[in-house]
Design a protein around this motif. Sequence first.
Motif, PDB file in Angstrom:
ATOM      1  N   SER A  91      -3.000  -9.511   2.433  1.00 45.08           N
ATOM      2  CA  SER A  91      -1.701 -10.148   2.134  1.00 45.08           C
ATOM      3  C   SER A  91      -1.802 -11.139   0.972  1.00 45.08           C
ATOM      4  O   SER A  91      -0.827 -11.390   0.273  1.00 45.08           O
ATOM      5  CB  SER A  91      -1.143 -10.851   3.379  1.00 45.08           C
ATOM      6  OG  SER A  91      -2.036 -11.845   3.820  1.00 45.08           O
ATOM      7  N   MET A  92      -3.022 -11.685   0.735  1.00 47.60           N
ATOM      8  CA  MET A  92      -3.213 -12.638  -0.365  1.00 47.60           C
ATOM      9  C   MET A  92      -3.677 -11.958  -1.662  1.00 47.60           C
ATOM     10  O   MET A  92      -3.888 -12.626  -2.666  1.00 47.60           O
ATOM     11  CB  MET A  92      -4.248 -13.708   0.033  1.00 47.60           C
ATOM     12  CG  MET A  92      -3.859 -14.509   1.258  1.00 47.60           C
ATOM     13  SD  MET A  92      -2.291 -15.367   1.060  1.00 47.60           S
ATOM     14  CE  MET A  92      -2.780 -16.619  -0.128  1.00 47.60           C
ATOM     15  N   SER A  93      -3.830 -10.642  -1.640  1.00 39.99           N
ATOM     16  CA  SER A  93      -4.274  -9.941  -2.849  1.00 39.99           C
ATOM     17  C   SER A  93      -3.110  -9.817  -3.839  1.00 39.99           C
ATOM     18  O   SER A  93      -1.948  -9.828  -3.439  1.00 39.99           O
ATOM     19  CB  SER A  93      -4.835  -8.553  -2.502  1.00 39.99           C
ATOM     20  OG  SER A  93      -3.814  -7.733  -1.970  1.00 39.99           O
ATOM     21  N   PRO A  94      -3.407  -9.683  -5.134  1.00 39.28           N
ATOM     22  CA  PRO A  94      -2.351  -9.701  -6.152  1.00 39.28           C
ATOM     23  C   PRO A  94      -1.304  -8.598  -6.026  1.00 39.28           C
ATOM     24  O   PRO A  94      -0.146  -8.802  -6.381  1.00 39.28           O
ATOM     25  CB  PRO A  94      -3.125  -9.552  -7.469  1.00 39.28           C
ATOM     26  CG  PRO A  94      -4.533  -9.878  -7.169  1.00 39.28           C
ATOM     27  CD  PRO A  94      -4.747  -9.609  -5.718  1.00 39.28           C
ATOM     28  N   PHE A  95      -1.700  -7.419  -5.540  1.00 39.44           N
ATOM     29  CA  PHE A  95      -0.775  -6.281  -5.599  1.00 39.44           C
ATOM     30  C   PHE A  95      -0.405  -5.705  -4.231  1.00 39.44           C
ATOM     31  O   PHE A  95       0.173  -4.625  -4.159  1.00 39.44           O
ATOM     32  CB  PHE A  95      -1.371  -5.170  -6.490  1.00 39.44           C
ATOM     33  CG  PHE A  95      -1.542  -5.600  -7.918  1.00 39.44           C
ATOM     34  CD1 PHE A  95      -0.466  -5.604  -8.793  1.00 39.44           C
ATOM     35  CD2 PHE A  95      -2.773  -6.036  -8.377  1.00 39.44           C
ATOM     36  CE1 PHE A  95      -0.606  -6.015 -10.108  1.00 39.44           C
ATOM     37  CE2 PHE A  95      -2.940  -6.455  -9.695  1.00 39.44           C
ATOM     38  CZ  PHE A  95      -1.852  -6.446 -10.561  1.00 39.44           C
ATOM     39  N   PHE A  96      -0.718  -6.415  -3.144  1.00 38.62           N
ATOM     40  CA  PHE A  96      -0.417  -5.900  -1.806  1.00 38.62           C
ATOM     41  C   PHE A  96       1.086  -5.638  -1.643  1.00 38.62           C
ATOM     42  O   PHE A  96       1.500  -4.556  -1.227  1.00 38.62           O
ATOM     43  CB  PHE A  96      -0.900  -6.886  -0.735  1.00 38.62           C
ATOM     44  CG  PHE A  96      -0.625  -6.436   0.680  1.00 38.62           C
ATOM     45  CD1 PHE A  96      -1.417  -5.475   1.279  1.00 38.62           C
ATOM     46  CD2 PHE A  96       0.436  -6.973   1.406  1.00 38.62           C
ATOM     47  CE1 PHE A  96      -1.164  -5.050   2.589  1.00 38.62           C
ATOM     48  CE2 PHE A  96       0.698  -6.552   2.698  1.00 38.62           C
ATOM     49  CZ  PHE A  96      -0.107  -5.589   3.295  1.00 38.62           C
ATOM     50  N   GLU A  97       1.894  -6.628  -1.972  1.00 43.34           N
ATOM     51  CA  GLU A  97       3.353  -6.495  -1.797  1.00 43.34           C
ATOM     52  C   GLU A  97       3.916  -5.382  -2.673  1.00 43.34           C
ATOM     53  O   GLU A  97       4.911  -4.750  -2.326  1.00 43.34           O
ATOM     54  CB  GLU A  97       4.054  -7.821  -2.133  1.00 43.34           C
ATOM     55  CG  GLU A  97       3.734  -8.957  -1.172  1.00 43.34           C
ATOM     56  CD  GLU A  97       4.225  -8.697   0.248  1.00 43.34           C
ATOM     57  OE1 GLU A  97       5.218  -7.969   0.403  1.00 43.34           O
ATOM     58  OE2 GLU A  97       3.597  -9.196   1.207  1.00 43.34           O
ATOM     59  N   PHE A  98       3.278  -5.153  -3.791  1.00 38.67           N
ATOM     60  CA  PHE A  98       3.764  -4.156  -4.738  1.00 38.67           C
ATOM     61  C   PHE A  98       3.630  -2.732  -4.187  1.00 38.67           C
ATOM     62  O   PHE A  98       4.470  -1.872  -4.447  1.00 38.67           O
ATOM     63  CB  PHE A  98       2.986  -4.290  -6.060  1.00 38.67           C
ATOM     64  CG  PHE A  98       3.519  -3.458  -7.181  1.00 38.67           C
ATOM     65  CD1 PHE A  98       4.661  -3.841  -7.872  1.00 38.67           C
ATOM     66  CD2 PHE A  98       2.883  -2.278  -7.548  1.00 38.67           C
ATOM     67  CE1 PHE A  98       5.160  -3.054  -8.913  1.00 38.67           C
ATOM     68  CE2 PHE A  98       3.373  -1.489  -8.579  1.00 38.67           C
ATOM     69  CZ  PHE A  98       4.518  -1.889  -9.271  1.00 38.67           C
ATOM     70  N   TYR A  99       2.564  -2.493  -3.404  1.00 37.30           N
ATOM     71  CA  TYR A  99       2.275  -1.126  -2.951  1.00 37.30           C
ATOM     72  C   TYR A  99       2.557  -0.845  -1.472  1.00 37.30           C
ATOM     73  O   TYR A  99       2.729   0.312  -1.097  1.00 37.30           O
ATOM     74  CB  TYR A  99       0.803  -0.783  -3.222  1.00 37.30           C
ATOM     75  CG  TYR A  99       0.463  -0.669  -4.684  1.00 37.30           C
ATOM     76  CD1 TYR A  99       0.938   0.385  -5.460  1.00 37.30           C
ATOM     77  CD2 TYR A  99      -0.348  -1.618  -5.300  1.00 37.30           C
ATOM     78  CE1 TYR A  99       0.621   0.489  -6.803  1.00 37.30           C
ATOM     79  CE2 TYR A  99      -0.670  -1.523  -6.651  1.00 37.30           C
ATOM     80  CZ  TYR A  99      -0.180  -0.470  -7.399  1.00 37.30           C
ATOM     81  OH  TYR A  99      -0.493  -0.373  -8.724  1.00 37.30           O
ATOM     82  N   ILE A 100       2.571  -1.860  -0.647  1.00 35.47           N
ATOM     83  CA  ILE A 100       2.568  -1.596   0.802  1.00 35.47           C
ATOM     84  C   ILE A 100       3.805  -0.831   1.274  1.00 35.47           C
ATOM     85  O   ILE A 100       3.703   0.029   2.156  1.00 35.47           O
ATOM     86  CB  ILE A 100       2.373  -2.909   1.628  1.00 35.47           C
ATOM     87  CG1 ILE A 100       2.033  -2.574   3.088  1.00 35.47           C
ATOM     88  CG2 ILE A 100       3.571  -3.826   1.504  1.00 35.47           C
ATOM     89  CD1 ILE A 100       0.782  -1.775   3.308  1.00 35.47           C
ATOM     90  N   ASP A 101       4.964  -1.084   0.677  1.00 36.20           N
ATOM     91  CA  ASP A 101       6.175  -0.361   1.101  1.00 36.20           C
ATOM     92  C   ASP A 101       6.042   1.144   0.872  1.00 36.20           C
ATOM     93  O   ASP A 101       6.523   1.951   1.672  1.00 36.20           O
ATOM     94  CB  ASP A 101       7.413  -0.895   0.366  1.00 36.20           C
ATOM     95  CG  ASP A 101       7.837  -2.263   0.883  1.00 36.20           C
ATOM     96  OD1 ASP A 101       7.316  -2.682   1.940  1.00 36.20           O
ATOM     97  OD2 ASP A 101       8.659  -2.919   0.228  1.00 36.20           O
ATOM     98  N   ASP A 102       5.393   1.519  -0.243  1.00 35.23           N
ATOM     99  CA  ASP A 102       5.207   2.949  -0.543  1.00 35.23           C
ATOM    100  C   ASP A 102       4.267   3.625   0.456  1.00 35.23           C
ATOM    101  O   ASP A 102       4.333   4.834   0.660  1.00 35.23           O
ATOM    102  CB  ASP A 102       4.637   3.126  -1.959  1.00 35.23           C
ATOM    103  CG  ASP A 102       5.640   2.718  -3.029  1.00 35.23           C
ATOM    104  OD1 ASP A 102       6.851   2.743  -2.750  1.00 35.23           O
ATOM    105  OD2 ASP A 102       5.207   2.356  -4.136  1.00 35.23           O
ATOM    106  N   LEU A 103       3.388   2.826   1.057  1.00 34.44           N
ATOM    107  CA  LEU A 103       2.412   3.384   2.000  1.00 34.44           C
ATOM    108  C   LEU A 103       2.899   3.380   3.455  1.00 34.44           C
ATOM    109  O   LEU A 103       2.252   3.960   4.325  1.00 34.44           O
ATOM    110  CB  LEU A 103       1.101   2.591   1.910  1.00 34.44           C
ATOM    111  CG  LEU A 103       0.365   2.668   0.565  1.00 34.44           C
ATOM    112  CD1 LEU A 103      -0.742   1.630   0.501  1.00 34.44           C
ATOM    113  CD2 LEU A 103      -0.209   4.067   0.338  1.00 34.44           C
ATOM    114  N   MET A 104       4.031   2.733   3.706  1.00 32.80           N
ATOM    115  CA  MET A 104       4.508   2.581   5.090  1.00 32.80           C
ATOM    116  C   MET A 104       4.694   3.883   5.864  1.00 32.80           C
ATOM    117  O   MET A 104       4.456   3.913   7.071  1.00 32.80           O
ATOM    118  CB  MET A 104       5.816   1.773   5.105  1.00 32.80           C
ATOM    119  CG  MET A 104       5.606   0.275   4.917  1.00 32.80           C
ATOM    120  SD  MET A 104       4.401  -0.452   6.043  1.00 32.80           S
ATOM    121  CE  MET A 104       5.283  -0.336   7.585  1.00 32.80           C
ATOM    122  N   PRO A 105       5.110   5.000   5.218  1.00 34.13           N
ATOM    123  CA  PRO A 105       5.249   6.246   5.988  1.00 34.13           C
ATOM    124  C   PRO A 105       3.968   6.642   6.732  1.00 34.13           C
ATOM    125  O   PRO A 105       4.020   7.284   7.779  1.00 34.13           O
ATOM    126  CB  PRO A 105       5.607   7.287   4.921  1.00 34.13           C
ATOM    127  CG  PRO A 105       6.278   6.501   3.854  1.00 34.13           C
ATOM    128  CD  PRO A 105       5.577   5.167   3.826  1.00 34.13           C
TER     129      PRO A 105
END
Length: 203
Positions: A91-105
Amino acid sequence: MDCLIHPTYFPNIAHFVAMVNSNSVCFEVCDNYQKQSFRNRTEIYGANGKLALTVPVSYTQKNRQLYKDVKIANDDNWQQLHLKSLQSAYSMSPFFEFYIDDLMPLFEKRFDYILDLNLYCFEMLLECLQMNLVTSKTKSYEKEPVGKTDFRPLVMRNHKVNTLETYTQVFTEKHGFIPNLSILDLLFNEGPNTELYLKRQKL
């Protein structure tokens, strides 16, 4: 170079180095399933160091099963546990928020077979990386494949990989650099630079 490789759960960096630096990727789908491999396991960098995330499968050594026939044991809430572990680790990494939604499926959709999960996982990662790779699947098992570089040994957890270039990880200051983790570690930390990193590496 064409590469022959196993589809794995959130493949490690060496897997992606092999695939990205090949002309085409052929997935081995006709082999027997083996325990203690990355077929149903990935490794991430948690607050206490290396952390394994394992997809539970219904498999017994007595009855040999083809990889494509091995079912996921969906009794446990493994998807939510894996998602929480990733949130805690990155959660503290620079790009977590950027990619996590795409991986949710991958954490919301039910999968019955480990091979189906891994192939879908690979497709999701390619979308995140915005990369196109030419892929195919084996039609029969070849012990010594012709015309392809055999990267199938990378699936084994004890397979040693040559030194990979370091990059900044969330907990580097606590435990130092940990190489060859899941591609997610690289993606969440390096974001759009991931493809360039992969192309610079040699196996």
